[in-house]
Design a protein around this motif. Sequence first.
Motif, PDB file in Angstrom:
ATOM      1  N   GLN A  48     -36.487 -54.771  49.421  1.00 60.87           N
ATOM      2  CA  GLN A  48     -35.651 -55.909  49.051  1.00 60.87           C
ATOM      3  C   GLN A  48     -35.135 -55.755  47.621  1.00 60.87           C
ATOM      4  OE1 GLN A  48     -38.205 -59.326  49.801  1.00 60.87           O
ATOM      5  NE2 GLN A  48     -36.942 -59.945  51.547  1.00 60.87           N
ATOM      6  N   CYS A  49     -33.919 -56.220  47.402  1.00 59.60           N
ATOM      7  CA  CYS A  49     -33.335 -56.216  46.058  1.00 59.60           C
ATOM      8  C   CYS A  49     -33.456 -57.631  45.478  1.00 59.60           C
ATOM      9  CB  CYS A  49     -31.865 -55.812  46.104  1.00 59.60           C
ATOM     10  SG  CYS A  49     -31.591 -54.131  46.688  1.00 59.60           S
ATOM     11  N   ARG A  50     -33.853 -57.705  44.229  1.00 62.45           N
ATOM     12  CA  ARG A  50     -34.069 -58.986  43.562  1.00 62.45           C
ATOM     13  C   ARG A  50     -33.011 -59.156  42.487  1.00 62.45           C
ATOM     14  NH1 ARG A  50     -37.262 -60.891  39.185  1.00 62.45           N
ATOM     15  NH2 ARG A  50     -38.441 -62.794  39.620  1.00 62.45           N
ATOM     16  N   HIS A  51     -32.308 -60.278  42.498  1.00 63.16           N
ATOM     17  CA  HIS A  51     -31.229 -60.554  41.553  1.00 63.16           C
ATOM     18  C   HIS A  51     -31.559 -61.850  40.818  1.00 63.16           C
ATOM     19  CE1 HIS A  51     -28.681 -57.671  43.872  1.00 63.16           C
ATOM     20  NE2 HIS A  51     -29.313 -58.195  44.900  1.00 63.16           N
ATOM     21  N   ALA A  52     -32.148 -61.746  39.639  1.00 60.47           N
ATOM     22  CA  ALA A  52     -32.565 -62.925  38.873  1.00 60.47           C
ATOM     23  C   ALA A  52     -31.516 -63.273  37.822  1.00 60.47           C
ATOM     24  CB  ALA A  52     -33.909 -62.671  38.195  1.00 60.47           C
ATOM     25  N   SER A  53     -31.388 -64.571  37.524  1.00 59.31           N
ATOM     26  CA  SER A  53     -30.457 -65.029  36.488  1.00 59.31           C
ATOM     27  C   SER A  53     -31.043 -66.243  35.788  1.00 59.31           C
ATOM     28  CB  SER A  53     -29.085 -65.346  37.087  1.00 59.31           C
ATOM     29  OG  SER A  53     -29.186 -66.286  38.121  1.00 59.31           O
ATOM     30  N   GLY A  54     -30.353 -66.702  34.748  1.00 53.96           N
ATOM     31  CA  GLY A  54     -30.840 -67.791  33.918  1.00 53.96           C
ATOM     32  C   GLY A  54     -30.634 -69.164  34.548  1.00 53.96           C
ATOM     33  N   ASN A  55     -31.189 -70.180  33.908  1.00 54.08           N
ATOM     34  CA  ASN A  55     -31.227 -71.527  34.461  1.00 54.08           C
ATOM     35  C   ASN A  55     -29.854 -72.161  34.597  1.00 54.08           C
ATOM     36  OD1 ASN A  55     -32.412 -73.907  35.390  1.00 54.08           O
ATOM     37  ND2 ASN A  55     -32.507 -74.780  33.337  1.00 54.08           N
ATOM     38  N   ALA A  57     -26.939 -70.732  35.260  1.00 52.17           N
ATOM     39  CA  ALA A  57     -25.949 -69.860  35.902  1.00 52.17           C
ATOM     40  C   ALA A  57     -25.792 -70.169  37.386  1.00 52.17           C
ATOM     41  CB  ALA A  57     -26.348 -68.401  35.700  1.00 52.17           C
ATOM     42  N   GLU A  58     -25.748 -71.451  37.753  1.00 48.46           N
ATOM     43  CA  GLU A  58     -25.753 -71.832  39.162  1.00 48.46           C
ATOM     44  C   GLU A  58     -24.556 -71.268  39.930  1.00 48.46           C
ATOM     45  OE1 GLU A  58     -26.207 -74.042  36.720  1.00 48.46           O
ATOM     46  OE2 GLU A  58     -28.002 -75.249  37.136  1.00 48.46           O
ATOM     47  N   LEU A  59     -23.347 -71.476  39.417  1.00 47.80           N
ATOM     48  CA  LEU A  59     -22.166 -70.997  40.144  1.00 47.80           C
ATOM     49  C   LEU A  59     -22.113 -69.480  40.187  1.00 47.80           C
ATOM     50  CD1 LEU A  59     -19.256 -73.447  39.236  1.00 47.80           C
ATOM     51  CD2 LEU A  59     -20.219 -72.980  41.491  1.00 47.80           C
ATOM     52  N   GLU A  60     -22.521 -68.834  39.100  1.00 49.17           N
ATOM     53  CA  GLU A  60     -22.547 -67.377  39.100  1.00 49.17           C
ATOM     54  C   GLU A  60     -23.510 -66.853  40.151  1.00 49.17           C
ATOM     55  OE1 GLU A  60     -22.706 -69.323  36.519  1.00 49.17           O
ATOM     56  OE2 GLU A  60     -21.248 -68.662  35.014  1.00 49.17           O
ATOM     57  N   ARG A  61     -24.686 -67.502  40.279  1.00 51.41           N
ATOM     58  CA  ARG A  61     -25.650 -67.110  41.315  1.00 51.41           C
ATOM     59  C   ARG A  61     -25.061 -67.289  42.701  1.00 51.41           C
ATOM     60  NH1 ARG A  61     -29.628 -69.344  38.047  1.00 51.41           N
ATOM     61  NH2 ARG A  61     -29.648 -71.368  39.079  1.00 51.41           N
ATOM     62  N   ALA A  62     -24.413 -68.436  42.913  1.00 54.26           N
ATOM     63  CA  ALA A  62     -23.835 -68.716  44.220  1.00 54.26           C
ATOM     64  C   ALA A  62     -22.759 -67.683  44.573  1.00 54.26           C
ATOM     65  CB  ALA A  62     -23.247 -70.127  44.241  1.00 54.26           C
ATOM     66  N   ARG A  63     -21.909 -67.363  43.611  1.00 57.94           N
ATOM     67  CA  ARG A  63     -20.846 -66.386  43.880  1.00 57.94           C
ATOM     68  C   ARG A  63     -21.416 -65.001  44.170  1.00 57.94           C
ATOM     69  NH1 ARG A  63     -18.082 -69.070  38.899  1.00 57.94           N
ATOM     70  NH2 ARG A  63     -16.736 -70.634  39.899  1.00 57.94           N
ATOM     71  N   LEU A  64     -22.463 -64.622  43.433  1.00 55.47           N
ATOM     72  CA  LEU A  64     -23.103 -63.328  43.694  1.00 55.47           C
ATOM     73  C   LEU A  64     -23.685 -63.303  45.102  1.00 55.47           C
ATOM     74  CD1 LEU A  64     -24.254 -60.573  42.927  1.00 55.47           C
ATOM     75  CD2 LEU A  64     -26.209 -61.765  41.889  1.00 55.47           C
ATOM     76  N   ALA A  65     -24.378 -64.375  45.488  1.00 53.78           N
ATOM     77  CA  ALA A  65     -24.973 -64.425  46.822  1.00 53.78           C
ATOM     78  C   ALA A  65     -23.900 -64.335  47.906  1.00 53.78           C
ATOM     79  CB  ALA A  65     -25.781 -65.706  46.978  1.00 53.78           C
ATOM     80  N   LEU A  66     -22.797 -65.032  47.717  1.00 57.71           N
ATOM     81  CA  LEU A  66     -21.704 -64.997  48.694  1.00 57.71           C
ATOM     82  C   LEU A  66     -21.064 -63.616  48.760  1.00 57.71           C
ATOM     83  CD1 LEU A  66     -20.226 -68.460  47.760  1.00 57.71           C
ATOM     84  CD2 LEU A  66     -21.036 -67.851  50.046  1.00 57.71           C
ATOM     85  N   ALA A  67     -20.856 -62.992  47.599  1.00 63.57           N
ATOM     86  CA  ALA A  67     -20.255 -61.664  47.574  1.00 63.57           C
ATOM     87  C   ALA A  67     -21.159 -60.647  48.267  1.00 63.57           C
ATOM     88  CB  ALA A  67     -19.980 -61.241  46.132  1.00 63.57           C
ATOM     89  N   LEU A  68     -22.460 -60.738  48.043  1.00 63.75           N
ATOM     90  CA  LEU A  68     -23.394 -59.828  48.705  1.00 63.75           C
ATOM     91  C   LEU A  68     -23.369 -60.039  50.216  1.00 63.75           C
ATOM     92  CD1 LEU A  68     -26.417 -60.107  46.240  1.00 63.75           C
ATOM     93  CD2 LEU A  68     -25.105 -58.025  46.710  1.00 63.75           C
ATOM     94  N   VAL A  92     -23.412 -73.505  46.201  1.00 62.48           N
ATOM     95  CA  VAL A  92     -22.861 -72.538  47.164  1.00 62.48           C
ATOM     96  C   VAL A  92     -21.564 -73.057  47.752  1.00 62.48           C
ATOM     97  CG1 VAL A  92     -23.222 -71.536  49.457  1.00 62.48           C
ATOM     98  CG2 VAL A  92     -25.030 -71.403  47.746  1.00 62.48           C
ATOM     99  N   PHE A  93     -21.556 -74.305  48.203  1.00 62.83           N
ATOM    100  CA  PHE A  93     -20.344 -74.812  48.853  1.00 62.83           C
ATOM    101  C   PHE A  93     -19.229 -75.083  47.850  1.00 62.83           C
ATOM    102  CE2 PHE A  93     -23.751 -75.758  51.925  1.00 62.83           C
ATOM    103  CZ  PHE A  93     -23.281 -74.936  52.945  1.00 62.83           C
ATOM    104  N   GLU A  94     -19.588 -75.374  46.618  1.00 60.80           N
ATOM    105  CA  GLU A  94     -18.565 -75.452  45.568  1.00 60.80           C
ATOM    106  C   GLU A  94     -17.920 -74.088  45.367  1.00 60.80           C
ATOM    107  OE1 GLU A  94     -18.115 -76.528  40.793  1.00 60.80           O
ATOM    108  OE2 GLU A  94     -19.954 -77.063  41.859  1.00 60.80           O
ATOM    109  N   ALA A  95     -18.749 -73.040  45.369  1.00 57.34           N
ATOM    110  CA  ALA A  95     -18.222 -71.680  45.214  1.00 57.34           C
ATOM    111  C   ALA A  95     -17.372 -71.283  46.416  1.00 57.34           C
ATOM    112  CB  ALA A  95     -19.374 -70.695  45.023  1.00 57.34           C
ATOM    113  N   VAL A  96     -17.782 -71.703  47.613  1.00 58.55           N
ATOM    114  CA  VAL A  96     -16.988 -71.421  48.809  1.00 58.55           C
ATOM    115  C   VAL A  96     -15.625 -72.104  48.720  1.00 58.55           C
ATOM    116  CG1 VAL A  96     -16.808 -71.848  51.299  1.00 58.55           C
ATOM    117  CG2 VAL A  96     -18.962 -71.022  50.328  1.00 58.55           C
ATOM    118  N   GLU A  97     -15.620 -73.347  48.268  1.00 55.47           N
ATOM    119  CA  GLU A  97     -14.372 -74.112  48.194  1.00 55.47           C
ATOM    120  C   GLU A  97     -13.371 -73.482  47.238  1.00 55.47           C
ATOM    121  OE1 GLU A  97     -12.851 -78.708  47.398  1.00 55.47           O
ATOM    122  OE2 GLU A  97     -14.875 -78.111  46.805  1.00 55.47           O
ATOM    123  N   THR A  98     -13.868 -72.934  46.133  1.00 55.29           N
ATOM    124  CA  THR A  98     -12.975 -72.416  45.086  1.00 55.29           C
ATOM    125  C   THR A  98     -12.893 -70.893  45.079  1.00 55.29           C
ATOM    126  OG1 THR A  98     -14.810 -72.401  43.492  1.00 55.29           O
ATOM    127  CG2 THR A  98     -13.453 -74.387  43.594  1.00 55.29           C
ATOM    128  N   GLY A  99     -13.607 -70.233  45.997  1.00 55.71           N
ATOM    129  CA  GLY A  99     -13.710 -68.787  45.944  1.00 55.71           C
ATOM    130  C   GLY A  99     -12.860 -68.057  46.973  1.00 55.71           C
TER     131      GLY A  99
END
Length: 249
Positions: A48-55, A57-68, A92-99
């Motif tokens: 498994q690959c682990r992708h950690a980020s700071g507190n 960075a919610e939208l950045e995390r969501a966009r990374l998860a969606l891109a993966l 996640v759904f905010e990122a989907v709406e604008t991504g």
Amino acid sequence: MTGSLVVVGTGPGKPELMTPAARMALAKATDLVGYGLYLDRVAVRHGQCRHASGNRAELERARLALALAASGRDVVLVSGGDPGVFAMAAAVFEAVETGEPAWRSLDIRVEPGVTAMLAAAAEVGAPLGGDFCAISLSDNLKAWATIERRLQAAAEADFVIALYNPASSARRRQLAQAFDILRAAKTGATPVLFVRAAGTSEAKVTATTLANADASTADMRTLIIVGASTTRRIGRWIYTPRGEQGMSS
């Protein structure tokens, strides 16, 4: 090839409060994305690959998860508590709406979890037994004036109120102001519960009244429950009756 994205919550702290469905999703994932503190609660299996980020960075995390997921990976986005309550599912759904338009056709699933107010309530009995609401005191994403209006409306409607995100190192004034707003509509005898680290072995409950509630004792690990006019104490337990028939005369 299209992958998938599952948003899960780790629960409030104890491993046994993470749901079996969340554990199954974690076991099947190729990639785990999340705030480092929450990822640390999750065992990582080989491969498994682990992708950690700071507190913050919610939208950045969501966009990374969606891109993966769009690249064909089976992704789990790890949140705390229940992912749908002041947490990552909304991001996640905010990122989907604008991504990317293609993200709208992804296989996305949200697994419900145990949110902090339920764990906090269980520490003391059943304070959420009647009508209640939840309000976040963080004004990072919404105006304080909006929070004030919601506090006033909830107090005047006599809801039990669960206060999320009451204080942090950068936000010390909001909780004191919130108590002032609530005192204008509720009696000073209204029960107030400060529950720190709910759902963990370190859980600590401080039961007081609205008149004596001390905002300086709260931090980001604290969930606060402010009772309704019907909320009462029975020995060491605190509960709110399910209807108006429970009101004392």
